[in-house]
Design a protein around this motif. Structure first.
Motif, PDB file in Angstrom:
ATOM      1  N   GLU A  22       6.357  12.373  -6.701  1.00  0.00           N
ATOM      2  CA  GLU A  22       6.332  13.482  -7.657  1.00  0.00           C
ATOM      3  C   GLU A  22       5.890  14.772  -6.975  1.00  0.00           C
ATOM      4  OE1 GLU A  22       4.209  14.616 -11.932  1.00  0.00           O
ATOM      5  OE2 GLU A  22       4.013  12.605 -11.104  1.00  0.00           O
ATOM      6  N   GLU A  23       4.874  14.664  -6.121  1.00  0.00           N
ATOM      7  CA  GLU A  23       4.394  15.837  -5.385  1.00  0.00           C
ATOM      8  C   GLU A  23       5.460  16.337  -4.406  1.00  0.00           C
ATOM      9  OE1 GLU A  23      -0.434  14.991  -5.107  1.00  0.00           O
ATOM     10  OE2 GLU A  23       0.891  14.255  -3.528  1.00  0.00           O
ATOM     11  N   ILE A  24       6.137  15.404  -3.744  1.00  0.00           N
ATOM     12  CA  ILE A  24       7.154  15.774  -2.752  1.00  0.00           C
ATOM     13  C   ILE A  24       8.319  16.503  -3.406  1.00  0.00           C
ATOM     14  CG2 ILE A  24       8.886  14.828  -1.172  1.00  0.00           C
ATOM     15  CD1 ILE A  24       6.830  12.625  -0.485  1.00  0.00           C
ATOM     16  N   ILE A  25       8.814  15.960  -4.524  1.00  0.00           N
ATOM     17  CA  ILE A  25       9.941  16.606  -5.219  1.00  0.00           C
ATOM     18  C   ILE A  25       9.541  17.999  -5.690  1.00  0.00           C
ATOM     19  CG2 ILE A  25      11.428  16.514  -7.249  1.00  0.00           C
ATOM     20  CD1 ILE A  25      11.374  13.462  -7.022  1.00  0.00           C
ATOM     21  N   SER A  26       8.368  18.103  -6.298  1.00  0.00           N
ATOM     22  CA  SER A  26       7.892  19.391  -6.799  1.00  0.00           C
ATOM     23  C   SER A  26       7.779  20.409  -5.662  1.00  0.00           C
ATOM     24  CB  SER A  26       6.536  19.215  -7.489  1.00  0.00           C
ATOM     25  OG  SER A  26       6.002  20.454  -7.889  1.00  0.00           O
ATOM     26  N   TRP A  27       7.298  19.945  -4.514  1.00  0.00           N
ATOM     27  CA  TRP A  27       7.116  20.833  -3.360  1.00  0.00           C
ATOM     28  C   TRP A  27       8.461  21.315  -2.822  1.00  0.00           C
ATOM     29  CZ3 TRP A  27       8.167  20.361   1.985  1.00  0.00           C
ATOM     30  CH2 TRP A  27       7.533  21.307   2.801  1.00  0.00           C
ATOM     31  N   PHE A  28       9.421  20.402  -2.696  1.00  0.00           N
ATOM     32  CA  PHE A  28      10.732  20.808  -2.184  1.00  0.00           C
ATOM     33  C   PHE A  28      11.433  21.763  -3.146  1.00  0.00           C
ATOM     34  CE2 PHE A  28      10.759  17.295   0.987  1.00  0.00           C
ATOM     35  CZ  PHE A  28      11.151  18.061   2.081  1.00  0.00           C
ATOM     36  N   VAL A  29      11.320  21.505  -4.438  1.00  0.00           N
ATOM     37  CA  VAL A  29      11.909  22.421  -5.411  1.00  0.00           C
ATOM     38  C   VAL A  29      11.299  23.810  -5.239  1.00  0.00           C
ATOM     39  CG1 VAL A  29      12.008  23.010  -7.861  1.00  0.00           C
ATOM     40  CG2 VAL A  29      12.569  20.692  -7.119  1.00  0.00           C
ATOM     41  N   GLN A  30       9.991  23.841  -5.033  1.00  0.00           N
ATOM     42  CA  GLN A  30       9.287  25.117  -4.885  1.00  0.00           C
ATOM     43  C   GLN A  30       9.746  25.883  -3.650  1.00  0.00           C
ATOM     44  OE1 GLN A  30       4.976  24.796  -4.949  1.00  0.00           O
ATOM     45  NE2 GLN A  30       4.784  26.567  -3.610  1.00  0.00           N
ATOM     46  N   TYR A  63       0.837  -1.202   0.000  1.00  0.00           N
ATOM     47  CA  TYR A  63       0.000   0.000   0.000  1.00  0.00           C
ATOM     48  C   TYR A  63       0.874   1.255   0.000  1.00  0.00           C
ATOM     49  CZ  TYR A  63      -2.772   3.763   2.059  1.00  0.00           C
ATOM     50  OH  TYR A  63      -3.357   4.982   2.329  1.00  0.00           O
ATOM     51  N   ARG A  64       1.938   1.256   0.804  1.00  0.00           N
ATOM     52  CA  ARG A  64       2.777   2.454   0.929  1.00  0.00           C
ATOM     53  C   ARG A  64       3.595   2.723  -0.328  1.00  0.00           C
ATOM     54  NH1 ARG A  64       1.863   4.309   5.699  1.00  0.00           N
ATOM     55  NH2 ARG A  64       1.406   2.929   7.453  1.00  0.00           N
ATOM     56  N   LEU A  65       3.663   1.736  -1.206  1.00  0.00           N
ATOM     57  CA  LEU A  65       4.364   1.960  -2.472  1.00  0.00           C
ATOM     58  C   LEU A  65       3.615   2.933  -3.384  1.00  0.00           C
ATOM     59  CD1 LEU A  65       5.664  -1.617  -3.340  1.00  0.00           C
ATOM     60  CD2 LEU A  65       6.927   0.281  -2.332  1.00  0.00           C
ATOM     61  N   LYS A  66       2.417   3.343  -2.974  1.00  0.00           N
ATOM     62  CA  LYS A  66       1.692   4.346  -3.756  1.00  0.00           C
ATOM     63  C   LYS A  66       2.498   5.645  -3.829  1.00  0.00           C
ATOM     64  CE  LYS A  66      -1.227   6.462  -0.137  1.00  0.00           C
ATOM     65  NZ  LYS A  66      -2.625   6.748   0.237  1.00  0.00           N
ATOM     66  N   LEU A  67       3.418   5.835  -2.895  1.00  0.00           N
ATOM     67  CA  LEU A  67       4.305   6.987  -2.929  1.00  0.00           C
ATOM     68  C   LEU A  67       5.020   7.066  -4.278  1.00  0.00           C
ATOM     69  CD1 LEU A  67       5.772   9.267  -1.237  1.00  0.00           C
ATOM     70  CD2 LEU A  67       7.509   7.541  -0.743  1.00  0.00           C
ATOM     71  N   PHE A  68       5.384   5.911  -4.841  1.00  0.00           N
ATOM     72  CA  PHE A  68       6.102   5.859  -6.114  1.00  0.00           C
ATOM     73  C   PHE A  68       5.192   5.565  -7.305  1.00  0.00           C
ATOM     74  CE2 PHE A  68       8.775   4.156  -2.692  1.00  0.00           C
ATOM     75  CZ  PHE A  68       9.759   5.129  -2.661  1.00  0.00           C
ATOM     76  N   LEU A  69       4.132   4.788  -7.050  1.00  0.00           N
ATOM     77  CA  LEU A  69       3.308   4.279  -8.152  1.00  0.00           C
ATOM     78  C   LEU A  69       2.064   5.108  -8.415  1.00  0.00           C
ATOM     79  CD1 LEU A  69       3.518   0.503  -7.156  1.00  0.00           C
ATOM     80  CD2 LEU A  69       4.954   1.735  -8.779  1.00  0.00           C
ATOM     81  N   GLY A  70       1.680   5.965  -7.456  1.00  0.00           N
ATOM     82  CA  GLY A  70       0.480   6.776  -7.613  1.00  0.00           C
ATOM     83  C   GLY A  70      -0.681   6.242  -6.800  1.00  0.00           C
ATOM     84  N   CYS A  71      -1.717   7.057  -6.687  1.00  0.00           N
ATOM     85  CA  CYS A  71      -2.885   6.724  -5.864  1.00  0.00           C
ATOM     86  C   CYS A  71      -4.007   6.131  -6.712  1.00  0.00           C
ATOM     87  CB  CYS A  71      -3.382   7.978  -5.143  1.00  0.00           C
ATOM     88  SG  CYS A  71      -2.170   8.705  -4.022  1.00  0.00           S
ATOM     89  N   GLY A  72      -4.997   5.569  -6.007  1.00  0.00           N
ATOM     90  CA  GLY A  72      -6.179   5.041  -6.686  1.00  0.00           C
ATOM     91  C   GLY A  72      -5.925   3.774  -7.462  1.00  0.00           C
ATOM     92  N   ILE A  73      -4.989   2.944  -6.978  1.00  0.00           N
ATOM     93  CA  ILE A  73      -4.633   1.720  -7.695  1.00  0.00           C
ATOM     94  C   ILE A  73      -4.581   0.533  -6.738  1.00  0.00           C
ATOM     95  CG2 ILE A  73      -3.314   2.932  -9.467  1.00  0.00           C
ATOM     96  CD1 ILE A  73      -0.764   2.110  -8.003  1.00  0.00           C
ATOM     97  N   VAL A  74      -4.477  -0.669  -7.320  1.00  0.00           N
ATOM     98  CA  VAL A  74      -4.278  -1.906  -6.558  1.00  0.00           C
ATOM     99  C   VAL A  74      -2.816  -2.303  -6.703  1.00  0.00           C
ATOM    100  CG1 VAL A  74      -4.913  -4.326  -6.310  1.00  0.00           C
ATOM    101  CG2 VAL A  74      -6.648  -2.636  -6.974  1.00  0.00           C
TER     102      VAL A  74
END
Length: 533
Positions: A402-410, A293-304
């Motif tokens: 992807e969200e985390i990297i974008s946020w830190f860059v910002q 489940y926690r691999l959604k960090l890399f694979l994205g949300c709303g998936i199995v």
């Protein structure tokens, strides 16, 4: 009342934590304190606290070993870590041992501690309600003959009930018949839960959780089949499926995604365990499904996320390296492009290994580094406090890498803009420092002395000086001193040792060595050369 134990070798820290908030009104009772890990372990075994607040660096037994031994005794107790900025290497080890939350020792404020304890209170209340008996006592009560089916399944899954203490008689007494078919566990979580919390009351979130149970119950036919739902924290559920293939379980998981979207307007992600064949394997299946489940960090949300993803065990032994000095060099030089590439490359190391813990640790260190940089740029303590809280609130809402990297860059781009503005406003500080050097080159000069003189931090002043002058502070001081030494060698008959003292270098041997290194000649050779011209 939930019981709290405080472990720290500094008396004033223990006292401060006890006096910082109104524990009783929040439902907590500070039942004990200890000055090191050994005392803490004895107190833990005697007092059986629900929450432990512990420092990392302590004598006799440090916080890392203390946390390790506490976790061996009780896998459900809530652990709050007290750490300093320079403790981060230790904090990495502790976080991997199962820390619930952490607080920066030097920055801790009543509001910080209060918020952490309020969050813990919610988690403890939910666990107590779900289990049907006092929080923090599941492991002890599991040894009794009478235990509910829900409490037994939750205890096995969460690790608060040891498999060694579970007999077939106890399973039957709880209404669990012997398993004769394959089992699969689903780990289900609401996506963007922290964003939902920011827009809904806690009662509304709990209502969504309750509605989620009903959606799961109907989709998994929990009323007509022998499948079981296992309670978790708000927004998280586990379902034990019996007599089902891996392919069928993933098809059911896909249906659940559709049902949650249609019925509740929510996105969920599911982790699916591999097949297992005994309830005594439930803990391993739970950890496996949770990991996926926690691999959604890399694979994205709303998936199995199923069994095609294998857990790697090497992460704890090989954490992703962070080099803040390199990052800060890019920041001080206002090199936005290099900063961005450094952040992307650092996170990519964790992504390549699907190491979500590594991403978490990198994020913490980047935030601590950011806070440290802010301290060099601003003396507005109120702004610093509010900004830090804002950043931690924001990062909790990020679900994917992807969200985390974008946020830190910002936020690091924002820091560079702030540094550029401060550089412009502080240029007069360099001129002031140069004037001071010119007038006091014969005194004990250092980066520390000059930064204090212009009222800037050492790191910030050092980089500001180098940026404006094209050379470091110490190199500039050396150049000024040697220019004065050359003039004295040309125009006086003073001995070399006397000249060294006059320019602030009292060690005659060091003066001669430095002079030759910088000019290519000894002081006497330089003087003779000038006379022959």
């Amino acid at each position: 009342m939930y019981k709290v134990l405080i472990v720290d070798d500094e008396h004033f820290v223990r006292y401060g934590i006890k006096a910082m908030i109104d524990w009783e009104s929040m439902g907590f009772d500070v039942v004990g304190e200890a000055s090191n890990g050994m005392e803490g372990l004895l107190a833990f075994e005697e007092l059986e606290p629900d929450v432990v607040i512990t420092d990392i660096k302590m004598p006799v037994m440090d916080g890392i070993e203390f946390v390790r031994q506490v976790r061996a005794l009780d896998r459900q107790v809530k652990l709050i870590l007290l750490t300093c900025l320079d403790d981060f290497e230790y904090a990495q080890k502790a976080i991997r041992l199962g820390i619930t939350d952490y607080l920066i020792k030097s920055d801790i404020m009543p509001k910080d501690l209060e918020q952490v304890m309020m969050n813990l209170k919610t988690v403890l209340d939910e666990a107590q309600y779900a289990a049907g008996h006092s929080a923090g006592r599941q492991a002890h009560e599991s040894n009794q003959d009478s235990v509910t089916k829900e409490a037994l399944l939750m205890g096995l899954a969460h690790g608060t009930i040891s498999e060694a203490n579970v007999t077939e008689q106890k399973l039957q007494a709880a209404g669990l018949s012997p398993v004769r078919t394959p089992l699969i566990l689903l780990y289900i979580g609401i996506d963007d839960l922290e964003k939902l919390r920011s827009h809904h009351t806690e009662d509304e979130i709990i209502m969504l959780h309750t509605k989620g149970i009903e959606v799961i119950r109907k989709a998994c036919s929990l009323d007509s089949e022998d499948n079981e739902i296992i309670s978790g924290t708000t927004g998280v559920w586990s379902v034990l499926l019996k007599g089902i293939s891996g392919e069928a379980a993933e098809e059911l998981a896909q249906r659940l995604i559709s049902r949650f979207s249609d019925k509740l307007g929510l996105s969920i992600t599911l982790g699916v365990s591999s097949l297992f064949h005994s309830l005594l394997e439930l803990r391993n299946a739970y950890l496996q499904a949770e990991h996926r489940y926690r691999l959604k960090l890399f694979l994205g949300c709303g998936i199995v996320i199923g069994q095609e993803f294998v857990y790697e065990t090497e992460h704890a032994e090989n954490p992703v390296p962070m080099m803040n000095k390199k990052l800060n060099d890019y920041l001080y030089s206002l090199d936005s492009e290099a900063m961005q590439q450094y952040l992307v490359d650092t996170f990519d190391h964790a992504k390549a290994r699907l190491d979500y813990e590594g991403v978490h640790l990198i994020s913490i260190e980047l935030l601590l580094n950011l806070t440290n940089m802010y301290l060099e740029l601003s003396h507005d303590q109120e702004w610093l406090y509010e900004r830090k809280k804002e950043l931690f609130d924001q990062i909790k809402q990020l679900e994917t890498l992807e969200e985390i990297i974008s946020w830190f860059v910002q936020i690091y781009e924002e820091l560079i803009r702030k540094m550029r503005a401060v550089y412009s406003s502080d240029q007069g500080s360099v001129a002031k420092a140069i004037q001071y050097i010119e007038q006091n080159y014969d005194q004990d000069l250092s980066l520390q002395v000059l930064s204090q003189y212009v009222h800037l931090s050492k790191n910030y002043f050092s980089n500001l000086f180098k940026r404006e002058m094209g050379e470091g502070v110490i190199d500039y001081i050396t150049k000024v001193r040697l220019d004065r030494a050359k003039a004295l060698l040309r125009n006086t008959d003073l001995r070399s040792s006397e000249i060294g003292t006059l320019i602030g270098v009292s060690d005659s041997k060091y003066f001669s060595k430095l002079f030759k290194k910088m000019t290519g000649a000894t002081p006497s050779e330089y003087r003779d050369g000038m006379k022959s011209m």
